[in-house]
Design an enzyme around this catalytic site. Structure first.
Site, PDB file in Angstrom:
ATOM      1  N   LEU A   7       0.910  -1.128   0.064  1.00 10.61           N
ATOM      2  CA  LEU A   7      -0.190  -0.032  -0.182  1.00 10.61           C
ATOM      3  C   LEU A   7       1.014   1.237   0.040  1.00 10.61           C
ATOM      4  CD1 LEU A   7      -2.596   1.495   0.295  1.00 10.61           C
ATOM      5  CD2 LEU A   7      -2.558   1.046   2.805  1.00 10.61           C
ATOM      6  N   GLY A  14       5.164  12.207  -9.060  1.00  6.36           N
ATOM      7  CA  GLY A  14       6.431  12.163  -8.226  1.00  6.36           C
ATOM      8  C   GLY A  14       6.955  10.821  -7.830  1.00  6.36           C
ATOM      9  N   GLY A  16       5.800   8.900  -4.994  1.00  2.00           N
ATOM     10  CA  GLY A  16       4.814   7.857  -5.156  1.00  2.00           C
ATOM     11  C   GLY A  16       4.360   7.005  -6.607  1.00  2.00           C
ATOM     12  N   SER A 142      13.348  12.923   3.947  1.00  3.96           N
ATOM     13  CA  SER A 142      14.177  13.839   3.462  1.00  3.96           C
ATOM     14  C   SER A 142      15.246  14.149   3.910  1.00  3.96           C
ATOM     15  CB  SER A 142      13.197  15.119   3.231  1.00  3.96           C
ATOM     16  OG  SER A 142      14.264  16.365   2.553  1.00  3.96           O
ATOM     17  N   TYR A 155       8.358  22.303   7.126  1.00  7.16           N
ATOM     18  CA  TYR A 155       8.440  21.110   6.543  1.00  7.16           C
ATOM     19  C   TYR A 155       9.532  20.407   7.420  1.00  7.16           C
ATOM     20  CZ  TYR A 155       9.857  17.960   2.785  1.00  7.16           C
ATOM     21  OH  TYR A 155      10.127  16.934   2.190  1.00  7.16           O
TER      22      TYR A 155
END
Length: 286
Positions: A7, A14, A16, A142, A155
């Site tokens: 899943l 991008g 995904g 990231s 972020y």
């Protein structure tokens, strides 16, 4: 051998999208690729092609900010396959803004998507994997999850949170044979940058922000783009790292996706005082 069931969230574009297609084309996987708005599934359908679509790749609606969308997808996966082997938490939003101008609603939107939504979906999956006594949860963060970046304050905060969450869960659920991995890309060529202001503006149009701060904001971001341009990766490269993580016999806790990302991780942790980290930006941005 039955395929491993995966899943993935945030698959409209991008990383995904690339990871979903790469895994769906791999002989060992069957993929449920999800997105908040299935009206944006066209790029994924095109990339998957007729050989995968509705065979090894199934596109479903799932919004990480709406836990009511979790159950239909999880029920379908279990009813159809009897198991869920891998969860890849990829959905996320970015925010570039002058920190004192960051709107509270925008901040909430980022944290609810990148942290709370990810955690709630992970919570929903843990009992399934505990019952199976096996599972692998992969969280896409990231280098901003361990390296603070000017004007990416919220972020970075969200990605730091996911890093800590993942470390804790990896230790907590080790005895249940549930493994965790972090994927830590540097800059990536995706629509992420184009969509990064979905949650808020930069603050450049805010009359309460002084002009010197606005000029510094523009100068710093311009310089950072120049610094990172030579090491920017493609979404397909990151997708390849995700495939490696889920096919490794003994998956690592962390996967930096490039030599540059590895170098930055080592640099950050080599000096516990943090002075080298600050000097890096001071030297680079003067």
């Amino acid at each position: 051998m039955a395929p491993r069931i995966v899943l993935i969230t945030g698959c409209s574009s991008g990383i995904g999208l690339s990871a979903a297609v790469a895994l769906a084309k791999h002989p060992d996987f069957k993929v449920y690729a999800t997105m908040r708005n299935t009206g944006k599934k066209g790029d994924l359908e095109k990339a998957a092609g007729g050989g995968c679509l509705d065979k090894t790749l199934f596109i479903r609606k799932l919004d990480v900010k709406d836990d009511k969308t979790f159950k239909p997808v999880l029920d379908e996966i279990i009813n159809s396959n009897g198991k869920l082997d891998v969860l890849i938490n990829n959905a996320g939003l970015g925010m570039l803004t002058i920190s004192e101008a960051a709107p509270v609603e925008g901040v909430r939107h980022i944290l609810e998507t990148n942290v709370i939504g990810l955690f709630q979906l992970t919570q929903a999956v843990i009992p399934i994997m505990k019952k199976q006594k096996a599972g692998h949860i992969v969280n896409v963060t990231s280098i901003a999850g361990f390296l603070g970046t000017p004007y990416s304050t919220i972020y970075c905060a969200s990605k730091f949170a996911v890093e800590g969450m993942t470390e804790s869960l990896a230790a907590e659920l080790m005895s249940d044979n549930i493994r965790f991995s972090l994927i830590e890309p540097g800059p990536v060529k995706t629509n992420f940058r184009e969509n990064i202001q979905e949650a808020s503006g930069t603050g450049l149009d805010n009359p309460d922000v002084d002009e010197d701060t606005k000029k510094r904001f523009v100068a710093v971001l311009t310089k950072l783009r120049e610094i990172y341009a030579p090491v920017t990766q493609t979404a397909d490269e990151i997708g390849g790292v995700i495939v490696k993580a889920v096919t490794d016999e003994k998956p690592c806790l962390r996967y930096q996706t490039s030599e540059d990302a590895i170098k930055r991780a080592k640099f950050k942790l080599a000096d516990p005082s943090g002075n080298s980290f600050l000097s890096m930006y001071r030297e680079a941005l003067e």
